[in-house]
Design a protein around this motif. Structure first.
Motif, PDB file in Angstrom:
ATOM      1  N   ALA A 153     -80.920 -91.026  80.706  1.00 18.33           N
ATOM      2  CA  ALA A 153     -80.986 -90.938  79.246  1.00 18.33           C
ATOM      3  C   ALA A 153     -82.205 -91.674  78.691  1.00 18.33           C
ATOM      4  CB  ALA A 153     -79.711 -91.501  78.633  1.00 18.33           C
ATOM      5  N   LEU A 154     -82.765 -92.580  79.495  1.00 13.89           N
ATOM      6  CA  LEU A 154     -83.949 -93.333  79.084  1.00 13.89           C
ATOM      7  C   LEU A 154     -85.239 -92.760  79.663  1.00 13.89           C
ATOM      8  CD1 LEU A 154     -82.505 -96.948  79.373  1.00 13.89           C
ATOM      9  CD2 LEU A 154     -82.973 -95.672  77.274  1.00 13.89           C
ATOM     10  N   GLY A 155     -85.142 -91.591  80.318  1.00 16.54           N
ATOM     11  CA  GLY A 155     -86.347 -90.892  80.773  1.00 16.54           C
ATOM     12  C   GLY A 155     -86.537 -90.756  82.264  1.00 16.54           C
ATOM     13  N   ALA A 156     -85.691 -91.389  83.072  1.00 17.57           N
ATOM     14  CA  ALA A 156     -85.829 -91.267  84.529  1.00 17.57           C
ATOM     15  C   ALA A 156     -85.340 -89.903  85.004  1.00 17.57           C
ATOM     16  CB  ALA A 156     -85.038 -92.367  85.224  1.00 17.57           C
ATOM     17  N   ARG A 157     -85.811 -89.490  86.180  1.00 18.03           N
ATOM     18  CA  ARG A 157     -85.326 -88.244  86.781  1.00 18.03           C
ATOM     19  C   ARG A 157     -84.894 -88.521  88.214  1.00 18.03           C
ATOM     20  NH1 ARG A 157     -88.163 -83.331  87.562  1.00 18.03           N
ATOM     21  NH2 ARG A 157     -86.096 -82.377  87.417  1.00 18.03           N
ATOM     22  N   PHE A 158     -83.700 -88.043  88.547  1.00 17.24           N
ATOM     23  CA  PHE A 158     -83.159 -88.137  89.896  1.00 17.24           C
ATOM     24  C   PHE A 158     -83.029 -86.706  90.401  1.00 17.24           C
ATOM     25  CE2 PHE A 158     -81.880 -91.847  87.549  1.00 17.24           C
ATOM     26  CZ  PHE A 158     -82.073 -92.894  88.453  1.00 17.24           C
ATOM     27  N   VAL A 159     -83.838 -86.373  91.422  1.00 13.51           N
ATOM     28  CA  VAL A 159     -83.938 -84.969  91.827  1.00 13.51           C
ATOM     29  C   VAL A 159     -83.567 -84.779  93.298  1.00 13.51           C
ATOM     30  CG1 VAL A 159     -85.697 -84.504  90.080  1.00 13.51           C
ATOM     31  CG2 VAL A 159     -86.395 -85.180  92.391  1.00 13.51           C
ATOM     32  N   ASP A 160     -83.161 -83.543  93.602  1.00 14.87           N
ATOM     33  CA  ASP A 160     -82.808 -83.202  94.985  1.00 14.87           C
ATOM     34  C   ASP A 160     -84.026 -82.662  95.722  1.00 14.87           C
ATOM     35  OD1 ASP A 160     -83.166 -80.578  94.135  1.00 14.87           O
ATOM     36  OD2 ASP A 160     -81.011 -80.169  93.958  1.00 14.87           O
ATOM     37  N   ASP A 161     -83.813 -82.129  96.918  1.00 13.27           N
ATOM     38  CA  ASP A 161     -84.916 -81.649  97.751  1.00 13.27           C
ATOM     39  C   ASP A 161     -85.712 -80.524  97.103  1.00 13.27           C
ATOM     40  OD1 ASP A 161     -84.578 -83.392  99.903  1.00 13.27           O
ATOM     41  OD2 ASP A 161     -82.970 -82.157 100.754  1.00 13.27           O
ATOM     42  N   SER A 162     -85.062 -79.773  96.208  1.00 14.17           N
ATOM     43  CA  SER A 162     -85.746 -78.662  95.550  1.00 14.17           C
ATOM     44  C   SER A 162     -86.453 -79.087  94.264  1.00 14.17           C
ATOM     45  CB  SER A 162     -84.736 -77.554  95.226  1.00 14.17           C
ATOM     46  OG  SER A 162     -83.850 -77.962  94.195  1.00 14.17           O
ATOM     47  N   GLY A 163     -86.277 -80.347  93.869  1.00 10.49           N
ATOM     48  CA  GLY A 163     -86.893 -80.828  92.642  1.00 10.49           C
ATOM     49  C   GLY A 163     -86.017 -80.675  91.415  1.00 10.49           C
ATOM     50  N   ALA A 164     -84.782 -80.209  91.621  1.00 11.28           N
ATOM     51  CA  ALA A 164     -83.852 -80.051  90.503  1.00 11.28           C
ATOM     52  C   ALA A 164     -83.094 -81.354  90.264  1.00 11.28           C
ATOM     53  CB  ALA A 164     -82.882 -78.919  90.783  1.00 11.28           C
ATOM     54  N   SER A 165     -82.722 -81.591  89.015  1.00 13.17           N
ATOM     55  CA  SER A 165     -81.945 -82.779  88.692  1.00 13.17           C
ATOM     56  C   SER A 165     -80.577 -82.716  89.351  1.00 13.17           C
ATOM     57  CB  SER A 165     -81.773 -82.907  87.178  1.00 13.17           C
ATOM     58  OG  SER A 165     -83.021 -83.120  86.549  1.00 13.17           O
ATOM     59  N   VAL A 166     -80.131 -83.832  89.911  1.00 13.58           N
ATOM     60  CA  VAL A 166     -78.834 -83.861  90.579  1.00 13.58           C
ATOM     61  C   VAL A 166     -77.718 -83.912  89.546  1.00 13.58           C
ATOM     62  CG1 VAL A 166     -79.834 -85.023  92.579  1.00 13.58           C
ATOM     63  CG2 VAL A 166     -78.748 -86.385  90.765  1.00 13.58           C
ATOM     64  N   ALA A 167     -76.507 -83.643  89.979  1.00 13.65           N
ATOM     65  CA  ALA A 167     -75.344 -83.704  89.096  1.00 13.65           C
ATOM     66  C   ALA A 167     -75.112 -85.144  88.657  1.00 13.65           C
ATOM     67  CB  ALA A 167     -74.108 -83.168  89.812  1.00 13.65           C
ATOM     68  N   PRO A 168     -74.592 -85.343  87.445  1.00 19.70           N
ATOM     69  CA  PRO A 168     -74.302 -86.703  86.982  1.00 19.70           C
ATOM     70  C   PRO A 168     -73.101 -87.298  87.702  1.00 19.70           C
ATOM     71  CG  PRO A 168     -73.548 -85.097  85.373  1.00 19.70           C
ATOM     72  CD  PRO A 168     -74.301 -84.332  86.415  1.00 19.70           C
ATOM     73  N   GLY A 169     -72.980 -88.617  87.640  1.00 21.94           N
ATOM     74  CA  GLY A 169     -71.839 -89.286  88.251  1.00 21.94           C
ATOM     75  C   GLY A 169     -72.048 -89.583  89.715  1.00 21.94           C
ATOM     76  N   ALA A 170     -71.027 -90.166  90.331  1.00 20.19           N
ATOM     77  CA  ALA A 170     -71.113 -90.511  91.748  1.00 20.19           C
ATOM     78  C   ALA A 170     -71.311 -89.293  92.630  1.00 20.19           C
ATOM     79  CB  ALA A 170     -69.841 -91.257  92.166  1.00 20.19           C
TER      80      ALA A 170
END
Length: 366
Positions: A153-170
Motif C-alpha cells: 500500500a506504500l508502493g512496494a511490489r512483491f512479484v512472482d517468477d512471471s513478474g506478476a504481483s503475488v496474492a495478498p496475505g500469508a
C-alpha cells in the motif's frame, strides 16, 4: 483532597480505556466524593492506542478514512492528527493496526487470506495530509503476511517468477520471487509502538507464537516460518531482530521502511504526559482485561506501577481477571471483575458496572 490518576489499558473487546477510567472514577467517587481525578487512559500499541492519544492531547482531530480491512471488505475507520510541534511542524499522525487490519474486525479467522493492506492505506492517507511525524501501534493483528500488505500500500511490489504481483496475505508469501522497493514512499520520522519483542522467525517467531491465534495450525507454522525467513532475506532484514515478529512480521516490515521500534507503554506515556500527572498523585489506578503471568513484561499495569513507585504514589490494580501465575506484589490492592461479578461471563457482559464496583472496593481498601 485525594488526587487519583486513572490510567488503565483497554479491557480488550469489552470496554475502552477511556470508559474504564470513567467507570473506576465513578466507583471511587461513591466512597470518596471529594477526590480529584486525572484521566490518562493508556495503551501499549494495541487496541485503544489512538483513543488514548485522542483523550489526552488537546487539539487532536479524528481523520476519517476508508480502507480495505483484513477480510478484504471496506472498513470505515480513522487516524488521529495531533497538532504541529517543534519536533513535527506538519503535525503527528497516530495510526493503529487494530482499527484497520485488526483481528477484531474479522467475523472468522482468515489465517491465509487476511493481510495488512488497510493499515498501509491509512498510513498513506496520513502521508498525503503532509504529516512530518508518524506514530503507529501494531497490536491486535489479524494476519501473518510479514507486513507485505502494508508495504504494498506504500508502493512496494512483491512479484512472482512471471513478474506478476503475488496474492495478498500469508498465502502469497511462497510465491514471492523478488521485491521491488523503488517506488516505496519516503517515511517521515516513524515510531512503532509495540509490547512484543519476538523475532520474526524461530520458536519465538511470528508464526510459532502468534500464528495459532490467527488460525494457523501445527502443520502450517513451519511452512509460514520458512517463508518469513525467505522474505527477510529478500528485504535484507535481520530475522532475529527483537520486535520484528510483532503483528505477523509487520514490525520487521516497518523497520525495512525506516521506522524505529519502541516499547509501546513507555511511548504512549511520554506522549500523553503521564509522568507529570503521576508526579502529584496520591493514588494511581491501572488495569487491563487479563492480568496474568505475561503482564509483568512491558505491559501497561507493570509499567505504570514502576512510574508510580518512583514518586511514592499508591498503585492499585483493577482487571477483568487476575490469574494465579500473576505478580500482584506491585500493587497495594487489586480487584478482579470476575471475582466481584461472580463469573467471567457476568464480568464480560457488564464491564462498566463491575469497574464501578471495583473502583469503590479499591477506595475502601486504602
Amino acid at each position: 483532597m485525594t488526587r487519583v490518576v486513572l490510567a488503565p489499558d483497554s479491557f480488550k473487546g469489552t470496554i475502552t480505556a477511556a470508559d474504564a477510567a470513567a467507570s473506576l472514577a465513578e466507583g471511587w467517587a461513591s466512597v470518596d466524593p471529594a477526590a480529584d481525578f486525572v484521566h490518562r487512559p493508556m495503551a501499549d500499541g494495541g487496541e485503544g492506542t489512538v483513543a488514548a492519544f485522542a483523550a489526552a492531547v488537546a487539539g487532536a482531530r479524528w481523520m476519517p478514512v476508508v480502507v480495505d480491512g483484513p477480510a478484504g471488505v471496506p472498513v470505515e475507520t480513522s487516524w488521529l492528527l495531533l497538532p504541529p510541534s517543534a519536533e513535527a511542524p506538519g503535525g503527528t499522525a497516530v495510526v493503529d493496526l487494530a482499527s484497520t487490519s485488526g483481528i477484531e474486525l474479522l467475523d472468522e479467522l482468515r489465517p491465509w487470506h487476511a493481510d495488512t493492506t488497510g493499515f498501509g492505506q491509512a498510513i498513506a492517507a496520513a502521508l498525503d495530509h503532509g504529516i512530518t511525524r508518524l506514530v503507529v501501534g501494531i497490536g491486535s493483528s489479524a494476519s501473518t503476511d510479514g507486513g507485505t500488505g502494508m508495504l504494498s500500500a506504500l508502493g512496494a511490489r512483491f512479484v512472482d517468477d512471471s513478474g506478476a504481483s503475488v496474492a495478498p496475505g500469508a498465502r502469497g508469501l511462497a510465491d514471492i520471487a523478488s521485491v521491488d522497493l523503488s517506488a516505496l514512499r519516503t517515511p517521515p520520522h516513524v515510531r512503532v509502538l509495540t509490547d512484543v519483542t519476538n523475532p520474526l522467525v524461530g520458536h519465538r517467531g511470528a508464526a510459532a507464537v502468534f500464528g495459532p491465534q490467527k488460525g494457523l495450525t501445527g502443520t502450517d507454522i513451519p511452512q509460514v516460518d520458512a517463508e518469513l525467513a525467505r522474505l527477510a532475506d529478500l528485504l535484507s532484514l535481520d530475522p532475529a531482530l527483537p520486535g520484528s515478529g510483532a503483528a505477523g512480521g509487520t514490525g520487521g516490515a516497518l523497520v525495512v521502511w525506516g521506522a524505529t521500534l519502541a516499547p509501546g507503554a513507555a511511548e504512549v506515556a511520554e506522549l500523553i504526559g503521564l509522568a507529570d500527572a503521576i508526579a502529584d498523585a496520591d493514588i494511581v489506578i491501572t488495569g487491563e482485561g487479563s492480568y496474568d503471568g505475561q503482564s509483568g513484561d512491558g505491559k501497561v499495569p507493570s509499567f505504570i506501577a514502576g512510574l508510580a513507585a518512583a514518586t511514592g504514589a499508591t498503585t492499585l490494580l483493577a482487571a477483568g481477571r487476575i490469574t494465579a501465575d500473576s505478580d500482584t506484589a506491585l500493587f497495594a490492592a487489586s480487584a478482579s471483575l470476575t471475582e466481584i461479578a461472580g463469573s467471567s461471563d457476568a464480568a464480560l457482559a457488564e464491564p462498566a458496572r463491575w469497574l464501578r464496583e471495583a473502583g469503590a472496593l479499591l477506595a475502601r481498601s486504602v
